[in-house]
Design an enzyme around this catalytic site. Structure first.
Site, PDB file in Angstrom:
ATOM      1  N   SER A  22       0.815  -1.220   0.000  1.00  0.00           N
ATOM      2  CA  SER A  22       0.000   0.000   0.000  1.00  0.00           C
ATOM      3  C   SER A  22       0.847   1.268   0.000  1.00  0.00           C
ATOM      4  O   SER A  22       0.538   2.205  -0.737  1.00  0.00           O
ATOM      5  CB  SER A  22      -0.965   0.004   1.191  1.00  0.00           C
ATOM      6  OG  SER A  22      -1.919  -1.008   1.015  1.00  0.00           O
ATOM      7  N   THR A  67      -4.814  -3.819   7.434  1.00  0.00           N
ATOM      8  CA  THR A  67      -4.530  -5.123   6.865  1.00  0.00           C
ATOM      9  C   THR A  67      -4.454  -6.126   8.014  1.00  0.00           C
ATOM     10  O   THR A  67      -4.681  -5.770   9.180  1.00  0.00           O
ATOM     11  CB  THR A  67      -3.248  -5.075   5.982  1.00  0.00           C
ATOM     12  OG1 THR A  67      -3.130  -6.321   5.298  1.00  0.00           O
ATOM     13  CG2 THR A  67      -1.987  -4.782   6.774  1.00  0.00           C
ATOM     14  N   LYS A  71      -8.560  -6.299  10.430  1.00  0.00           N
ATOM     15  CA  LYS A  71      -9.776  -5.902   9.707  1.00  0.00           C
ATOM     16  C   LYS A  71     -11.061  -6.162  10.495  1.00  0.00           C
ATOM     17  O   LYS A  71     -11.994  -5.360  10.436  1.00  0.00           O
ATOM     18  CB  LYS A  71      -9.842  -6.624   8.361  1.00  0.00           C
ATOM     19  CG  LYS A  71      -8.796  -6.153   7.356  1.00  0.00           C
ATOM     20  CD  LYS A  71      -9.001  -6.865   6.039  1.00  0.00           C
ATOM     21  CE  LYS A  71      -8.011  -6.425   4.990  1.00  0.00           C
ATOM     22  NZ  LYS A  71      -8.268  -7.043   3.686  1.00  0.00           N
ATOM     23  N   ASN A  92     -11.554  -2.180   5.923  1.00  0.00           N
ATOM     24  CA  ASN A  92     -10.159  -2.007   5.482  1.00  0.00           C
ATOM     25  C   ASN A  92      -9.800  -0.542   5.219  1.00  0.00           C
ATOM     26  O   ASN A  92      -8.660  -0.245   4.902  1.00  0.00           O
ATOM     27  CB  ASN A  92      -9.857  -2.868   4.240  1.00  0.00           C
ATOM     28  CG  ASN A  92     -10.501  -2.330   2.986  1.00  0.00           C
ATOM     29  OD1 ASN A  92     -11.413  -1.506   3.045  1.00  0.00           O
ATOM     30  ND2 ASN A  92     -10.039  -2.784   1.850  1.00  0.00           N
ATOM     31  N   ASP A 108     -12.673  -4.064  -0.397  1.00  0.00           N
ATOM     32  CA  ASP A 108     -12.151  -5.273  -1.053  1.00  0.00           C
ATOM     33  C   ASP A 108     -13.089  -5.769  -2.165  1.00  0.00           C
ATOM     34  O   ASP A 108     -12.634  -6.197  -3.231  1.00  0.00           O
ATOM     35  CB  ASP A 108     -11.940  -6.402  -0.033  1.00  0.00           C
ATOM     36  CG  ASP A 108     -10.621  -6.250   0.710  1.00  0.00           C
ATOM     37  OD1 ASP A 108      -9.704  -5.585   0.187  1.00  0.00           O
ATOM     38  OD2 ASP A 108     -10.498  -6.799   1.831  1.00  0.00           O
ATOM     39  N   GLY A 134     -13.196 -20.688  -0.502  1.00  0.00           N
ATOM     40  CA  GLY A 134     -12.741 -19.960   0.676  1.00  0.00           C
ATOM     41  C   GLY A 134     -13.922 -19.309   1.385  1.00  0.00           C
ATOM     42  O   GLY A 134     -14.968 -19.054   0.764  1.00  0.00           O
ATOM     43  N   ILE A 223      -7.400 -14.430  -6.200  1.00  0.00           N
ATOM     44  CA  ILE A 223      -7.077 -13.157  -5.534  1.00  0.00           C
ATOM     45  C   ILE A 223      -5.674 -13.174  -4.957  1.00  0.00           C
ATOM     46  O   ILE A 223      -5.180 -12.162  -4.499  1.00  0.00           O
ATOM     47  CB  ILE A 223      -8.143 -12.743  -4.503  1.00  0.00           C
ATOM     48  CG1 ILE A 223      -8.141 -13.648  -3.281  1.00  0.00           C
ATOM     49  CG2 ILE A 223      -9.527 -12.726  -5.122  1.00  0.00           C
ATOM     50  CD1 ILE A 223      -8.907 -13.008  -2.130  1.00  0.00           C
TER      51      ILE A 223
END
Ligand code: NAP
Length: 289
Positions: A22, A67, A71, A92, A108, A134, A223
């Site tokens: 970031s 992060t 979160k 986030n 996200d 997931g 992802i």
């Protein structure tokens, strides 16, 4: 760019935080758009998260990204979390309001959809079921984004059944939980397959999956962005599926925060930072190091 005393400040809180891309991403945009601002990594252990967040207004911060592992915990600390982040169960992006209160959202899902639409512009919500592998924080954000985008059936397949069941009961009847052992069968007639687990990441086992039942017209996205081409994406591409890597999600999810913290200009020509091929190349070069 020089950082003046008037520069808006933002950063990313994580524990650890050194791995976060970031700072390089926001600094790229600050330089590119010639904005007076600063974005720094903020290593914050879990037991200090509340104090660290509450200190932001005192230090003059415009906001922060969060992060792992913060979160979920941050959702319970901020003064106001929007409905989207409450449904996801995690935040986030936090913005300090003019009165010093903390407002939070989760970008996200936005990042996921923007990346998907840019990499697979012909995919539409009405083309068929989406399979999400997931049921962690990222998967929840993606499931919410898919439902809000109009996908009629989302199939969630997770190793730990209880976690998938919790996601289904929290988010509604358009989601079906499938057993981990029947993942290959869940791919039949799907229009979209998403890996939202850590499998396939550098240093982790790869996702062993028989893709035979997946239509070749389906889009496959991962992802995980390190490596950029995961074993799943390689296998899907080899059989003719269109694939979309996870880097764009990382880049796009940062846009709303940047806009809120740095993008507002006095003249009114607000900056909506763009995800360009140059930015992708800049970040992927760093990931390859
Ligand atoms: P998380 O909440 O810890 O969830 C991890 C998920 O991976 C769970 O579903 C977990 O299943 C599954 N998993 C882990 N090891 C597994 C194994 N050996 N076999 C099967 N499943 C396994 O993590 P997260 O925050 O959702 O992040 C997931 C991944 O997405 C990470 O790689 C992260 O870097 C990436 N990510 C990328 C972006 C982006 O912008 N591209 C954004 C966010 C996250 P169980 O429930 O069974 O443990």
């Amino acid at each position: 760019m020089n950082v003046t005393g008037k520069a808006p400040l933002a950063g990313v809180m994580g524990w650890p935080v050194e791995h976060s891309r970031s700072p390089m991403l926001h600094r790229y945009w600050l330089k590119h758009y010639e904005i007076d601002g600063a974005y720094i990594p903020l290593p914050v252990p879990p037991e200090s998260l509340k104090a660290a967040l509450q200190t932001l207004p005192l230090l003059g911060f415009a906001g922060v990204n969060l992060t792992a592992p913060h979160k979920e915990a941050a959702l319970t600390i901020v003064d106001e979390a929007d409905l989207l982040s409450k449904r996801i169960g995690a935040v986030n992006t936090v913005t300090v309001q003019p009165d010093g209160t903390l407002k939070a959202t989760n970008t996200d899902g936005f990042g996921f959809l923007e990346n998907l639409q840019s990499g697979a512009p012909n995919w539409h919500a009405n083309l068929g079921p989406a399979v999400v592998i997931g049921a962690g924080g990222a998967a929840r954000a993606i499931v919410v984004a898919l439902l809000d985008h109009g996908v009629g059936e989302v199939r969630v397949v997770n190793r730990t059944k209880k976690r998938a069941a919790a996601l289904v009961s929290a988010l509604g009847s358009s989601i079906k939980a499938h057993a981990w052992g029947s993942l290959a069968d869940a791919l039949a007639d799907a229009s979209l397959l998403i890996n939202a687990t850590t499998l396939g990441m550098n240093g982790k086992p790869s996702l062993e999956l028989d893709l035979e039942k997946l239509p070749t017209q389906a889009v496959v996205t991962d992802i995980v962005y390190s490596p950029l081409e995961t074993p799943l994406l390689r296998a899907a591409r080899a059989r003719g599926n269109l694939t979309v890597d996870g880097l764009g999600m990382l880049l796009h999810q940062a846009r709303p925060g940047f806009r809120m913290w740095f993008g507002e200009r006095e003249k009114g020509d607000d900056v909506d930072p763009q995800v360009t091929t140059e930015l992708r190349a800049y970040v992927s070069k760093d990931l390859g190091r």
